[in-house]
Scaffold this motif. Structure first.
Motif: not given
Length: 170
Positions: A23-48
């Motif tokens: 589940e974490f690996e899938e979440l990580e893939k989706e997160f970085f895919k969305a971040a690459g498309k600019g759909e995720v506002k990024t600031f600071g480190p990712y903590v999970y």
């Protein structure tokens, strides 16, 4: 949990951990895919992360913490981190231990609303927020809080509940 032989409990936990890893690996893939498309506002480190404890009923309790949340299938990054928190019920006390590193104790706010403890802290770019459901009502006047080395500890006495009170019939 289904009835298992003593040796099988390890198989049960191994399977749970394997599922969480997937589940974490899938979440990580989706997160970085969305971040690459600019759909995720990024600031600071990712903590999970997650913590796993065994509840009083013997069943595992898994709680997530950090600033990466899931909204449907899309991961979102929050400005506020959800700190790692343990709630320990022992005897007539409830102890809440929260990791909130990097903030001054004067910048930590704790509020009790019924059985919900609301924790927030902010120092510079470090922001923390968590609502913690306590297992029972507590006496808010008994609260004692300490903060040392990034760890906040709050101890409450359980609220006194009158028992055996006679009910008058009119």
């Amino acid at each position: 949990m289904p009835s298992k032989k003593k040796g099988d409990i390890f198989d049960y936990f191994d399977e749970m951990i394997r599922q969480m890893e997937e589940e974490f690996e899938e979440l990580e893939k989706e997160f970085f895919k969305a971040a690459g498309k600019g759909e995720v506002k990024t600031f600071g480190p990712y903590v999970y992360g997650f913590s796993m404890t065994i509840g009083p009923d013997g069943k595992p309790i898994i709680e997530e913490f950090g600033n990466v949340k899931r909204l449907g299938t899309k991961p979102i990054l929050s400005e506020e981190r959800e700190p790692l928190v343990d709630v320990i019920e022992k005897g007539d006390e409830i102890r809440v231990v929260a990791e909130v590193p990097g903030v001054d104790k004067n910048n930590i706010k704790v509020r009790l609303n019924g059985k919900t403890l609301i924790l927030s802290a902010q120092e510079g770019d470090k922001k923390y927020y968590k609502e913690i459901e306590l297992p029972t009502e507590v006496d808010e006047n008994s609260a004692k809080a300490t903060y040392k080395n990034g760890v906040l500890e709050i101890v409450f006495k359980k609220a006194k509940v009158e028992s055996g009170k006679e009910i008058k019939i009119e």
